[in-house]
Design a protein around this motif. Structure first.
Motif, PDB file in Angstrom:
ATOM      1  N   HIS A   1       0.825  -1.207   0.000  1.00 28.80           N
ATOM      2  CA  HIS A   1       0.000   0.000   0.000  1.00 28.80           C
ATOM      3  C   HIS A   1       0.859   1.257   0.000  1.00 28.80           C
ATOM      4  CE1 HIS A   1      -3.670  -2.260   0.489  1.00 28.80           C
ATOM      5  NE2 HIS A   1      -3.139  -2.893   1.525  1.00 28.80           N
ATOM      6  N   ASP A   2       2.138   1.151   0.348  1.00 26.46           N
ATOM      7  CA  ASP A   2       3.042   2.299   0.390  1.00 26.46           C
ATOM      8  C   ASP A   2       4.153   2.238  -0.651  1.00 26.46           C
ATOM      9  OD1 ASP A   2       1.806   3.647   2.503  1.00 26.46           O
ATOM     10  OD2 ASP A   2       2.838   2.429   3.977  1.00 26.46           O
ATOM     11  N   THR A   3       4.477   1.049  -1.150  1.00 23.82           N
ATOM     12  CA  THR A   3       5.642   0.851  -2.007  1.00 23.82           C
ATOM     13  C   THR A   3       5.243   0.147  -3.292  1.00 23.82           C
ATOM     14  OG1 THR A   3       7.061   0.713  -0.064  1.00 23.82           O
ATOM     15  CG2 THR A   3       7.938  -0.227  -2.086  1.00 23.82           C
ATOM     16  N   PHE A   4       5.814   0.583  -4.420  1.00 16.62           N
ATOM     17  CA  PHE A   4       5.608  -0.088  -5.701  1.00 16.62           C
ATOM     18  C   PHE A   4       6.681  -1.167  -5.870  1.00 16.62           C
ATOM     19  CE2 PHE A   4       3.830   4.164  -6.830  1.00 16.62           C
ATOM     20  CZ  PHE A   4       2.548   3.757  -7.181  1.00 16.62           C
TER      21      PHE A   4
ATOM     22  N   ILE B   1      18.959  15.662  -5.957  1.00 19.16           N
ATOM     23  CA  ILE B   1      17.595  16.144  -6.180  1.00 19.16           C
ATOM     24  C   ILE B   1      17.040  15.210  -7.236  1.00 19.16           C
ATOM     25  CG2 ILE B   1      16.113  18.037  -6.927  1.00 19.16           C
ATOM     26  CD1 ILE B   1      18.493  19.937  -6.297  1.00 19.16           C
ATOM     27  N   ASP B   2      16.079  14.387  -6.874  1.00 12.70           N
ATOM     28  CA  ASP B   2      15.586  13.438  -7.863  1.00 12.70           C
ATOM     29  C   ASP B   2      14.214  12.902  -7.482  1.00 12.70           C
ATOM     30  OD1 ASP B   2      15.623  12.011 -10.229  1.00 12.70           O
ATOM     31  OD2 ASP B   2      17.546  11.047  -9.822  1.00 12.70           O
ATOM     32  N   ARG B   3      13.640  12.150  -8.415  1.00 11.80           N
ATOM     33  CA  ARG B   3      12.292  11.613  -8.242  1.00 11.80           C
ATOM     34  C   ARG B   3      12.282  10.396  -7.336  1.00 11.80           C
ATOM     35  NH1 ARG B   3      10.228  10.804 -14.233  1.00 11.80           N
ATOM     36  NH2 ARG B   3      12.420  10.389 -14.516  1.00 11.80           N
ATOM     37  N   VAL B   4      11.214  10.297  -6.574  1.00  8.00           N
ATOM     38  CA  VAL B   4      10.930   9.124  -5.742  1.00  8.00           C
ATOM     39  C   VAL B   4       9.463   8.763  -5.934  1.00  8.00           C
ATOM     40  CG1 VAL B   4      12.747   9.647  -4.067  1.00  8.00           C
ATOM     41  CG2 VAL B   4      10.451  10.527  -3.687  1.00  8.00           C
ATOM     42  N   PHE B   5       9.097   7.548  -5.515  1.00  9.67           N
ATOM     43  CA  PHE B   5       7.774   7.023  -5.821  1.00  9.67           C
ATOM     44  C   PHE B   5       7.144   6.399  -4.583  1.00  9.67           C
ATOM     45  CE2 PHE B   5      10.781   6.787  -9.251  1.00  9.67           C
ATOM     46  CZ  PHE B   5      10.131   7.415 -10.294  1.00  9.67           C
ATOM     47  N   ARG B   6       5.884   6.719  -4.348  1.00  7.42           N
ATOM     48  CA  ARG B   6       5.134   6.131  -3.240  1.00  7.42           C
ATOM     49  C   ARG B   6       3.759   5.717  -3.752  1.00  7.42           C
ATOM     50  NH1 ARG B   6       7.184   8.921   1.618  1.00  7.42           N
ATOM     51  NH2 ARG B   6       9.429   8.742   1.380  1.00  7.42           N
ATOM     52  N   ASN B   7       3.298   4.607  -3.290  1.00  3.85           N
ATOM     53  CA  ASN B   7       1.982   4.111  -3.682  1.00  3.85           C
ATOM     54  C   ASN B   7       0.925   4.837  -2.848  1.00  3.85           C
ATOM     55  OD1 ASN B   7      -0.085   2.654  -4.779  1.00  3.85           O
ATOM     56  ND2 ASN B   7       0.620   0.665  -4.048  1.00  3.85           N
ATOM     57  N   GLU B   8       0.674   6.083  -3.191  1.00  2.00           N
ATOM     58  CA  GLU B   8      -0.230   6.958  -2.443  1.00  2.00           C
ATOM     59  C   GLU B   8      -1.610   6.983  -3.092  1.00  2.00           C
ATOM     60  OE1 GLU B   8       0.380   8.822   0.266  1.00  2.00           O
ATOM     61  OE2 GLU B   8       2.557   8.884   0.385  1.00  2.00           O
ATOM     62  N   SER B   9      -2.615   7.238  -2.289  1.00  2.00           N
ATOM     63  CA  SER B   9      -3.927   7.565  -2.830  1.00  2.00           C
ATOM     64  C   SER B   9      -3.831   8.987  -3.359  1.00  2.00           C
ATOM     65  CB  SER B   9      -5.001   7.492  -1.742  1.00  2.00           C
ATOM     66  OG  SER B   9      -5.103   6.172  -1.270  1.00  2.00           O
ATOM     67  N   LEU B  10      -4.106   9.152  -4.649  1.00  2.00           N
ATOM     68  CA  LEU B  10      -3.940  10.452  -5.269  1.00  2.00           C
ATOM     69  C   LEU B  10      -5.039  11.410  -4.837  1.00  2.00           C
ATOM     70  CD1 LEU B  10      -3.014   9.336  -8.897  1.00  2.00           C
ATOM     71  CD2 LEU B  10      -1.501   9.792  -6.981  1.00  2.00           C
TER      72      LEU B  10
ATOM     73  N   LEU C   1       0.760  12.812  -4.573  1.00  2.00           N
ATOM     74  CA  LEU C   1       0.980  12.182  -5.865  1.00  2.00           C
ATOM     75  C   LEU C   1       1.798  10.919  -5.654  1.00  2.00           C
ATOM     76  CD1 LEU C   1       1.949  15.291  -8.042  1.00  2.00           C
ATOM     77  CD2 LEU C   1      -0.227  14.065  -8.023  1.00  2.00           C
ATOM     78  N   ALA C   2       1.849  10.063  -6.642  1.00  2.00           N
ATOM     79  CA  ALA C   2       2.643   8.835  -6.553  1.00  2.00           C
ATOM     80  C   ALA C   2       4.120   9.104  -6.840  1.00  2.00           C
ATOM     81  CB  ALA C   2       2.104   7.788  -7.517  1.00  2.00           C
ATOM     82  N   GLU C   3       4.414  10.256  -7.403  1.00  2.00           N
ATOM     83  CA  GLU C   3       5.788  10.625  -7.747  1.00  2.00           C
ATOM     84  C   GLU C   3       6.041  12.054  -7.281  1.00  2.00           C
ATOM     85  OE1 GLU C   3       8.059  11.800 -11.834  1.00  2.00           O
ATOM     86  OE2 GLU C   3       6.775  10.044 -11.914  1.00  2.00           O
ATOM     87  N   PHE C   4       7.202  12.269  -6.651  1.00  8.39           N
ATOM     88  CA  PHE C   4       7.578  13.615  -6.236  1.00  8.39           C
ATOM     89  C   PHE C   4       9.098  13.694  -6.166  1.00  8.39           C
ATOM     90  CE2 PHE C   4       6.643  11.070  -2.529  1.00  8.39           C
ATOM     91  CZ  PHE C   4       7.679  11.310  -1.648  1.00  8.39           C
ATOM     92  N   HIS C   5       9.624  14.865  -5.912  1.00 11.90           N
ATOM     93  CA  HIS C   5      11.070  15.060  -5.844  1.00 11.90           C
ATOM     94  C   HIS C   5      11.531  15.197  -4.394  1.00 11.90           C
ATOM     95  CE1 HIS C   5      10.761  15.778 -10.120  1.00 11.90           C
ATOM     96  NE2 HIS C   5      12.072  15.673 -10.177  1.00 11.90           N
ATOM     97  N   GLN C   6      12.714  14.668  -4.121  1.00 16.32           N
ATOM     98  CA  GLN C   6      13.317  14.769  -2.803  1.00 16.32           C
ATOM     99  C   GLN C   6      14.679  15.436  -2.949  1.00 16.32           C
ATOM    100  OE1 GLN C   6      13.722  11.056  -0.673  1.00 16.32           O
ATOM    101  NE2 GLN C   6      15.103  11.944   0.816  1.00 16.32           N
ATOM    102  N   VAL C   7      14.990  16.333  -2.041  1.00 17.89           N
ATOM    103  CA  VAL C   7      16.307  16.966  -1.955  1.00 17.89           C
ATOM    104  C   VAL C   7      17.004  16.334  -0.764  1.00 17.89           C
ATOM    105  CG1 VAL C   7      17.546  19.128  -1.536  1.00 17.89           C
ATOM    106  CG2 VAL C   7      15.435  19.133  -2.886  1.00 17.89           C
ATOM    107  N   GLU C   8      18.245  15.948  -0.947  1.00 14.37           N
ATOM    108  CA  GLU C   8      18.966  15.262   0.126  1.00 14.37           C
ATOM    109  C   GLU C   8      20.431  15.661   0.101  1.00 14.37           C
ATOM    110  OE1 GLU C   8      19.567  10.787   1.826  1.00 14.37           O
ATOM    111  OE2 GLU C   8      17.862  11.297   0.592  1.00 14.37           O
ATOM    112  N   GLY C   9      21.038  15.670   1.263  1.00  9.46           N
ATOM    113  CA  GLY C   9      22.458  15.955   1.359  1.00  9.46           C
ATOM    114  C   GLY C   9      23.115  15.083   2.413  1.00  9.46           C
ATOM    115  N   VAL C  10      24.388  14.802   2.199  1.00  5.87           N
ATOM    116  CA  VAL C  10      25.190  14.027   3.151  1.00  5.87           C
ATOM    117  C   VAL C  10      26.530  14.730   3.299  1.00  5.87           C
ATOM    118  CG1 VAL C  10      26.401  11.845   3.560  1.00  5.87           C
ATOM    119  CG2 VAL C  10      24.140  11.817   2.503  1.00  5.87           C
TER     120      VAL C  10
END
Length: 180
Positions: A32-35, A111-120, A125-134
């Motif tokens: 329900h959360d992951t494709f 900065i890139d796309r990620v995917f979640r099995n969300e109720s739209l 949305l099922a696809e969105f962008h995440q910003v991350e740093g290490v």
């Protein structure tokens, strides 16, 4: 900062969840959360020595952790999915950093796309962008993290910030940043 390679949208459960010490029975791994993918359904290989260490920490603990005390399964770790966050790329980069013969400080971002099995709906949305740093170096403190975050938001034109401690299972220390 150097950009992390994030071009692989298909990720193994190992890098997406296990290497980040998210237990295999965690609800985020539910369909329900992951494709999850059918073809290819499994990752061809995982790093054997590191996989064994991750399995041990999940099952028995280590490095100050008591672990989750469950039977960790390689079959679950090999399951392929559309990545749910770019932190899988960060986990790979930290693994590579640990393989170096001699440590050298690094600063990575993505900065890139990620995917979640969300109720739209209007906010999901099922696809969105995440910003991350290490940032990896010796002697870093929470103050360094706050300074980098303040600089990041200032470059976006956001200068009024408030930091609040937060719990995230695979980052310590963690915080939330509020702006106004």
């Amino acid at each position: 900062f150097t950009e992390m390679p994030t071009q692989n949208f298909v990720e193994s459960s190992f890098w997406n969840f296990d290497a980040l010490f998210q237990p295999q029975q965690h609800p985020a791994r539910d369909q329900h959360d992951t494709f999850f993918l059918q073809d290819p359904a499994e990752a061809p290989e995982l790093p054997p020595g590191y996989t064994a260490k991750v399995k041990k920490v999940h099952s028995q603990g280590g490095y100050g952790s008591q672990g989750y005390k469950y039977e960790w399964r390689l079959e679950e770790a090999r399951r392929n999915l559309l990545r749910t966050h770019t932190t899988a790329a960060s986990a790979r980069m930290l693994y590579r950093l640990a393989q170096q013969e001699r440590f050298s400080p690094v600063k990575y971002f993505s900065i890139d796309r990620v995917f979640r099995n969300e109720s739209l709906d209007a906010t999901h949305l099922a696809e969105f962008h995440q910003v991350e740093g290490v940032v990896a170096d010796r002697g870093l403190t929470l103050g360094h993290l706050m300074g980098i975050l303040r600089q990041f938001f200032t470059k976006l034109g956001i200068t009024q910030l408030r930091f609040k401690p937060a719990y995230n299972p695979y980052t310590e220390p963690s915080m939330e940043v509020f702006s106004y």
